[in-house]
Motif scaffolding. Structure first.
Motif, mmCIF file in Angstrom:
data_model
loop_
_atom_site.group_PDB
_atom_site.id
_atom_site.type_symbol
_atom_site.label_atom_id
_atom_site.label_comp_id
_atom_site.label_asym_id
_atom_site.label_seq_id
_atom_site.Cartn_x
_atom_site.Cartn_y
_atom_site.Cartn_z
ATOM 1 N N UNK A 127 1.067 -1.072 -0.008
ATOM 2 C CA UNK A 127 -0.276 0.114 0.038
ATOM 3 C C UNK A 127 0.904 1.185 0.006
ATOM 4 N N UNK A 128 0.394 2.009 0.651
ATOM 5 C CA UNK A 128 1.285 3.418 0.722
ATOM 6 C C UNK A 128 2.339 3.407 1.791
ATOM 7 N N UNK A 129 1.979 3.042 3.139
ATOM 8 C CA UNK A 129 3.049 2.797 3.985
ATOM 9 C C UNK A 129 3.236 1.560 4.795
ATOM 10 N N UNK A 130 2.505 0.485 4.303
ATOM 11 C CA UNK A 130 2.505 -0.802 4.852
ATOM 12 C C UNK A 130 2.345 -1.818 3.903
ATOM 13 N N UNK A 131 3.100 -2.822 3.800
ATOM 14 C CA UNK A 131 3.291 -3.917 2.795
ATOM 15 C C UNK A 131 3.485 -5.286 3.575
ATOM 16 N N UNK A 132 2.578 -6.210 2.877
ATOM 17 C CA UNK A 132 2.416 -7.623 3.589
ATOM 18 C C UNK A 132 3.280 -8.570 2.730
ATOM 19 N N UNK A 133 4.041 -9.470 3.323
ATOM 20 C CA UNK A 133 4.792 -10.371 2.929
ATOM 21 C C UNK A 133 4.322 -11.779 2.822
ATOM 22 N N UNK A 134 4.131 -12.563 2.291
ATOM 23 C CA UNK A 134 3.458 -13.924 2.491
ATOM 24 C C UNK A 134 4.551 -14.931 2.400
ATOM 25 N N UNK A 135 4.564 -15.674 3.663
ATOM 26 C CA UNK A 135 5.565 -16.596 3.794
ATOM 27 C C UNK A 135 5.050 -17.922 3.533
ATOM 28 N N UNK A 136 5.991 -18.847 2.611
ATOM 29 C CA UNK A 136 5.710 -20.083 2.210
ATOM 30 C C UNK A 136 5.253 -21.036 3.441
ATOM 31 N N UNK A 137 5.861 -20.712 4.506
ATOM 32 C CA UNK A 137 5.825 -21.424 5.703
ATOM 33 C C UNK A 137 4.449 -21.188 6.503
ATOM 34 N N UNK A 138 3.532 -21.823 6.945
ATOM 35 C CA UNK A 138 2.171 -21.320 7.614
ATOM 36 C C UNK A 138 2.734 -20.793 8.802
ATOM 37 N N UNK A 139 4.064 -20.979 9.329
ATOM 38 C CA UNK A 139 4.549 -20.069 10.671
ATOM 39 C C UNK A 139 5.608 -19.137 10.088
ATOM 40 N N UNK A 140 5.228 -17.958 9.730
ATOM 41 C CA UNK A 140 6.147 -16.969 9.289
ATOM 42 C C UNK A 140 7.097 -16.489 10.184
ATOM 43 N N UNK A 141 7.361 -17.020 11.217
ATOM 44 C CA UNK A 141 8.455 -16.450 12.283
ATOM 45 C C UNK A 141 9.892 -16.457 11.578
ATOM 46 N N UNK A 142 10.300 -17.371 10.840
ATOM 47 C CA UNK A 142 11.673 -17.576 10.080
ATOM 48 C C UNK A 142 11.950 -16.132 9.068
ATOM 49 N N UNK A 143 10.685 -16.109 8.404
ATOM 50 C CA UNK A 143 10.680 -14.930 7.338
ATOM 51 C C UNK A 143 10.708 -13.546 8.050
ATOM 52 N N UNK A 144 9.861 -13.527 9.337
ATOM 53 C CA UNK A 144 9.825 -12.083 9.960
ATOM 54 C C UNK A 144 11.231 -11.916 10.504
ATOM 55 N N UNK A 145 12.001 -12.981 11.226
ATOM 56 C CA UNK A 145 13.216 -12.674 11.747
ATOM 57 C C UNK A 145 14.250 -12.385 10.825
ATOM 58 N N UNK A 146 14.386 -12.951 9.688
ATOM 59 C CA UNK A 146 15.181 -12.634 8.554
ATOM 60 C C UNK A 146 14.801 -10.977 7.985
ATOM 61 N N UNK A 147 13.912 -10.636 7.676
ATOM 62 C CA UNK A 147 13.316 -9.302 7.277
ATOM 63 C C UNK A 147 13.658 -8.207 8.526
ATOM 64 N N UNK A 148 13.789 -8.462 9.823
ATOM 65 C CA UNK A 148 13.946 -7.782 11.048
ATOM 66 C C UNK A 148 15.609 -7.511 10.952
ATOM 67 N N UNK A 149 16.258 -8.722 10.702
ATOM 68 C CA UNK A 149 17.646 -8.578 10.330
ATOM 69 C C UNK A 149 18.242 -7.757 9.236
ATOM 70 N N UNK A 150 17.430 -8.047 8.137
ATOM 71 C CA UNK A 150 17.962 -7.312 6.965
ATOM 72 C C UNK A 150 17.484 -5.616 7.348
ATOM 73 N N UNK A 151 16.370 -5.200 7.919
ATOM 74 C CA UNK A 151 16.301 -3.725 8.268
ATOM 75 C C UNK A 151 17.056 -3.362 9.585
ATOM 76 N N UNK A 152 17.704 -4.241 10.299
ATOM 77 C CA UNK A 152 18.636 -3.772 11.275
ATOM 78 C C UNK A 152 17.623 -3.447 12.488
ATOM 79 N N UNK A 153 16.535 -4.353 12.600
ATOM 80 C CA UNK A 153 15.484 -4.180 13.442
ATOM 81 C C UNK A 153 15.792 -5.244 14.612
ATOM 82 N N UNK A 154 16.245 -5.076 15.854
ATOM 83 C CA UNK A 154 16.381 -6.111 16.850
ATOM 84 C C UNK A 154 15.157 -6.313 17.904
#
Length: 154
Positions: A127-154
């Motif tokens: 959208x304008x200021x929000x985006x959704x990423x769809x994980x292939x895994x039913x539990x998106x924890x691994x994807x969320x952790x990876x995206x946090x690391x890429x963004x430098x958010x701990x």
């Protein structure tokens, strides 16, 4: 005050409309439309938008922006820079990872993510200021952790 996205959009337009041979020339054209920018800022902007120097018909080298190639992969360092600059928050709900950005930036982050082909991510919707990423895994924890690391958010 002009935002980075607005400045880069203006640079893209100016490069398409003028045969710009140097960064100082681009800085002058930006000033002509009310945007002040340093040489360092313009240099980073040109890199961010993928501008290259090409040989013009008259033999001089001018800036150009190559046509968008949807199949071209985005390098990891580009993805890290985009994520680090524009992702403010990462949240998770099931297999959906939600990223928050400043207004007008979600599409830039989504494009970089789509072109990077992140492992375990099916795709994005922005959208304008929000985006959704769809994980292939039913539990998106691994994807969320990876995206946090890429963004430098701990």
């Amino acid at each position: 005050m002009t935002t980075k996205v607005q400045r880069q959009t203006t640079i893209t337009r100016l490069v398409a409309e003028h045969e710009i041979t140097s960064q100082p020339e681009l800085i002058e054209l930006l000033a002509g439309v009310g945007i002040e920018a340093t040489q360092a800022t313009v240099s980073r902007d040109l890199d961010d938008i993928g501008a290259v120097k090409v040989r013009a018909a008259n033999g001089s080298s001018v800036y150009a922006i190559p046509e968008f190639e949807p199949d071209r992969l985005a390098p990891l360092d580009h993805l890290r820079r985009v994520m680090g600059e524009w992702v403010a928050e990462v949240a998770l709900s099931g297999n959906i990872v939600v990223l928050r950005t400043p207004p007008g930036c979600a599409h830039v982050v989504a494009s970089a993510l789509d072109r990077s082909r992140v492992d375990g991510m099916i795709g994005t919707v922005a959208g304008d200021d929000t985006l959704m990423c769809v994980s292939a895994d039913p539990d998106g924890t691994t994807l969320a952790t990876h995206l946090r690391q890429l963004a430098g958010i701990d």
